[in-house]
Design an enzyme around this catalytic site. Structure first.
Site, mmCIF file in Angstrom:
data_model
loop_
_atom_site.group_PDB
_atom_site.id
_atom_site.type_symbol
_atom_site.label_atom_id
_atom_site.label_comp_id
_atom_site.label_asym_id
_atom_site.label_seq_id
_atom_site.Cartn_x
_atom_site.Cartn_y
_atom_site.Cartn_z
ATOM 1 N N LYS A 52 0.495 -1.206 -0.055
ATOM 2 C CA LYS A 52 -0.312 0.388 -0.450
ATOM 3 C C LYS A 52 0.667 1.237 -0.291
ATOM 4 O O LYS A 52 0.571 1.879 -0.768
ATOM 5 C CB LYS A 52 -1.134 0.136 1.408
ATOM 6 C CG LYS A 52 -1.902 -0.906 1.009
ATOM 7 C CD LYS A 52 -2.662 -1.360 2.572
ATOM 8 C CE LYS A 52 -3.253 -2.476 2.044
ATOM 9 N NZ LYS A 52 -4.360 -2.983 3.434
ATOM 10 N N GLN A 96 -4.556 -1.685 9.442
ATOM 11 C CA GLN A 96 -4.454 -2.819 8.996
ATOM 12 C C GLN A 96 -5.078 -4.532 9.632
ATOM 13 O O GLN A 96 -5.033 -4.650 11.061
ATOM 14 C CB GLN A 96 -2.420 -3.705 9.024
ATOM 15 C CG GLN A 96 -2.300 -4.801 8.100
ATOM 16 C CD GLN A 96 -3.088 -4.247 6.956
ATOM 17 O OE1 GLN A 96 -3.351 -3.934 5.747
ATOM 18 N NE2 GLN A 96 -3.629 -6.005 5.975
ATOM 19 N N ASP A 119 -11.342 2.136 3.961
ATOM 20 C CA ASP A 119 -11.461 0.865 4.122
ATOM 21 C C ASP A 119 -12.241 0.933 3.770
ATOM 22 O O ASP A 119 -13.330 -1.038 3.920
ATOM 23 C CB ASP A 119 -10.739 0.148 5.317
ATOM 24 C CG ASP A 119 -9.203 -0.544 4.907
ATOM 25 O OD1 ASP A 119 -8.787 -0.975 3.872
ATOM 26 O OD2 ASP A 119 -8.713 -0.429 5.639
#
Ligand code: NAP
Length: 290
Positions: A52, A96, A119
């Site tokens: 990312k 994460q 997200d």
């Protein structure tokens, strides 16, 4: 059979984003900024976060990685999230997953400002998604939609069978594929670990999306001629011939399925790169205040 090339499609989208960022910055605008929180030393998580960060650099975003030891308390983590929520320079924030067991993932996701939740996991954004309202779509489902769109795959009135019902892949996908939209307008079936005789469903599917994390689960005899097959699975399988010591395997037995499918995603190079680029698209949207 046509390969749904996620790598090539994602590279194309990254170039488009990079151009937009260049123009924005040249006009005196702010460079988009993605912050990531990584807790602990899980190898796969470190790889994902690294990918990312690399994608951010490729498209011209700033990125900041906040690393914490696995022992960090939930309170400390929430405090850090609140601090980033209040930092106007940061447009998008991701945590994460998975997190260590002593931390409640729901509490962490709830702490993220929905306007920075690139997200798309915050309940506010999940709610908007299910209503078909503009919001940050979760990156993996979003990437799959974009890939189907890129190849002009017809979805209206098609039977889409999704294997897996996680909150980050299976369930949002089921929702999106059933929305009155394109890609969408599908008749959707969700299969999971309690589903009996999964092949009864997959054999009727026009579109199969496998997201269960079981290498080679979908075999050729479970798929009907001409089906579109999307393989979300990524499992690390030990392989001493590889420098890393492992290879990545999808949930679809590519060899037996590819000869029957009309379109199929490879692993790697299919859904994975589309997921990362979708996070970049969401971060750009966050930076534009959409
Ligand atoms: P997850 O949270 O572990 O969920 C797996 C789902 O599959 C569950 O709903 C489970 O059913 C179901 N399942 C497990 N074994 C099954 C079986 N034998 N038959 C039918 N259903 C079964 O996984 P996830 O996070 O959704 O990820 C799924 C896979 O996609 C993993 O390999 C993951 O690494 C990969 N992934 C890839 C990307 C990407 O960018 N390419 C992104 C995210 C995830 P129950 O609900 O009944 O337990």
């Amino acid at each position: 059979m046509v390969i749904l090339d996620g790598k090539a499609t994602s590279e194309k989208i990254k170039l488009e984003i990079a151009q937009l960022v260049k123009e924005k910055v040249a006009a005196g605008g702010k460079r988009p900024h993605l912050a990531a929180i990584l807790v602990g030393n899980d190898g796969a998580s470190q790889t994902y976060v690294g990918n990312k960060e690399r994608a951010c650099a490729q498209v011209g975003f700033n990125s900041t990685l906040h690393r914490f030891p696995a022992e960090i308390s939930q309170e400390e983590l929430i405090k850090k999230i609140q601090e980033i929520n209040g930092n106007d320079d940061v447009d998008g924030l991701i945590v994460q997953l998975p997190l260590p067991e002593h931390i409640d993932e729901d509490a962490i996701i709830n702490a993220i400002d929905p306007s920075k939740d690139v997200d798309g996991f915050h309940p506010v954004n999940v709610g908007k998604m299910t209503l078909g309202l503009p919001t940050f779509l979760p990156a993996t489902p979003y990437g799959i939609l974009r890939l189907l769109d890129e190849y002009g795959i017809e979805t209206s009135g098609k039977h889409c069978v999704i294997i897996g019902r996680s909150n980050i892949v299976g369930r949002p996908l089921a929702n999106l594929m059933s929305l009155k939209d394109y890609p969408g307008d599908c008749t959707v079936t969700i299969c999971h670990s309690r589903t009996k005789n999964i092949d009864n469903y997959t054999k009727q599917a026009d579109i199969i999306i496998a997201a269960l994390g079981s290498p080679g689960f979908v075999k050729g005899d479970m798929v009907r001629e001409g089906a579109v097959v999307v393989d979300v699975g990524i499992t690390r399988v030990a392989d001493t011939s590889k420098k890393s010591g492992y290879r990545l395997e999808g949930d679809v037995d590519f060899e037996s399925v590819a000869s029957k499918a009309s379109y199929i995603t490879p692993v790697p190079g299919g859904v994975g790169p589309m997921t990362i680029v979708s996070l970049m698209v969401n971060t750009l949207k966050a930076a534009e205040g959409k």
